[in-house]
Design a protein around this motif. Sequence first.
Motif, short mmCIF file in Angstrom:
data_model
loop_
_atom_site.label_atom_id
_atom_site.label_comp_id
_atom_site.label_asym_id
_atom_site.label_seq_id
_atom_site.Cartn_x
_atom_site.Cartn_y
_atom_site.Cartn_z
N PRO A 127 0.88 -1.25 -0.05
CA PRO A 127 0.05 -0.13 0.08
C PRO A 127 0.68 1.22 -0.05
CG PRO A 127 -0.91 -1.70 1.50
CD PRO A 127 0.63 -2.04 1.19
N GLY A 128 0.33 2.22 -0.87
CA GLY A 128 0.90 3.62 -0.65
C GLY A 128 0.69 4.36 0.55
N ASN A 129 -0.45 3.92 0.95
CA ASN A 129 -0.72 4.55 2.38
C ASN A 129 -1.73 3.31 3.38
OD1 ASN A 129 -2.10 6.00 4.36
ND2 ASN A 129 -2.86 7.67 3.07
N HIS A 130 -0.81 3.07 4.17
CA HIS A 130 -1.20 1.96 4.98
C HIS A 130 -2.55 2.19 5.65
CE1 HIS A 130 1.95 -1.13 4.40
NE2 HIS A 130 2.95 -0.20 4.33
N ALA A 131 -2.59 3.45 6.05
CA ALA A 131 -3.76 3.90 6.92
C ALA A 131 -5.21 3.91 6.46
CB ALA A 131 -3.59 5.24 7.52
N ILE A 132 -5.06 3.74 4.92
CA ILE A 132 -6.64 3.78 4.35
C ILE A 132 -6.90 2.64 3.40
CG2 ILE A 132 -6.46 6.21 4.45
CD1 ILE A 132 -5.94 6.44 1.41
N VAL A 133 -5.76 1.79 3.24
CA VAL A 133 -6.10 0.53 2.47
C VAL A 133 -6.69 -0.50 2.93
CG1 VAL A 133 -5.37 -1.13 0.71
CG2 VAL A 133 -4.15 1.26 0.61
#
Length: 462
Positions: free
Chosen positions: A157-163
């Motif tokens: 993920p490029g953004n672990h918080a939202i995937v």
Amino acid sequence: STAFAQNTWSNNVAQIVYDNCSNCHNPNGIAPFSLLTYSDVKPNVFSIQASIESGSMPPWIADTKYQSYAHERVLTTDEKVAILDWIKNGSPEGDASKTPPPPVYGTKGFITQKPDLELKMPVYASKATANGDDYVCFSVPTALTQDKKIRGFEVIPGNHAIVHHALVYIDETGNYPTDTNAGVCTGPTKGLIGGYVPGSPPTVFPTNGSDFNLGFSMKAGSNVVLAMHYPEGSFGEVDSTIIRFWFYDDDITIRELSTNPLIENWQFLLPANKETNVNAQRNIGNNDYSILSVFPHMHLLGSRIGSYAITNTNDTIPFVNIPHWDFESQEFLFFKKIKKLPKNSTIYGYGTYDNTTKNLHNPNNPPVTVRPGLNTTDEMFLIYFHYLPYVTGDEDRDIEALTTLGVKSLNPVHISVYPNPAQNKVVFNTGDIVFKTIQFRVYDVLGNVVFETTDASSKQID
């Protein structure tokens, strides 16, 4: 005893942490802090103690007494005792020079081996609202000019918080469109090879390097479709997820896998303030199959889920039992050994949903009636499997030993050692795994290195 008194980070605890915790707890991992060094661990020992005593760490929710899986992230009783007693005795470091070398993690994902193909989806800002999730699909050209065979892949993920999750499809036509408009795209109807959820390991398919190689074909001109799910409340957050592939050599013959939700139910209703059981079943028809993995999927109201099969001779084949569902800890669970599913067997799935105020994960307070749907606040009842037509001997294959791809901490190779204890001669048996280079390090009972060598050619090391 003397051995107990010498229980330190360097001679015992470090290796346990490396093997069971560092895949997430490293400088590039998804965990909030690293556990690769003593200075990393020391400030977090009481958090570690609480997590082990509660059973919340390492994250693993499948019942290992019901079925055995490859690469289980489960501490043994001895490992738990070693860590807890070490903490209660002041968590001493011991002789730092005797600490085993920590695993090395790259800046991208768990697999340290260079990928054969890396693709990146366009930068995307989530359109998820305060009351609705965002489901979008990105069709990314592979630019392959010849057919390839997939040995493994890893979603980063490029953004672990939202995937929340990503499903990975191979579109051989190259025509499936990118769809970021309506927020309801969940991917093609065929071509699924696997997926990603937070904390899940890379997907590596079994191979012994000779006559047993499982995987998926990727045709020249194919696109890779990433079906992405961004949860409610992530509006405006930016992501650009990467997927990396590793291929077999072109001259390797593979057996093609399939991945589908063989068990699904879209017709249930979950009344407010009640617990509800949901079931589904499927007869596999007139062919034998080999089952590699199982992946149950529910949302926030789920409390338990499981699956098993009954053969036409009334034998039971257990697949998975998750007595305490955790929405944040879900993944494809590969069996330690392939399960043969004889023709005319029936697969069963069962689940329970807790739509009451007792469920701390219930998104609605007070509870409301919930139906199946795509949003996280809706519910799902799906059980995916990796499978393929059965070939004699499949059930004897050791999946755990055959799914290594440079992921040292996730894919340990179990080597039989005998005699044990030994004095003058010891044999290390790697089964049907062949290594180009093997490094041996032998310790005595006090944790001292008494022998170390690397040998790339000989069958016997004196």
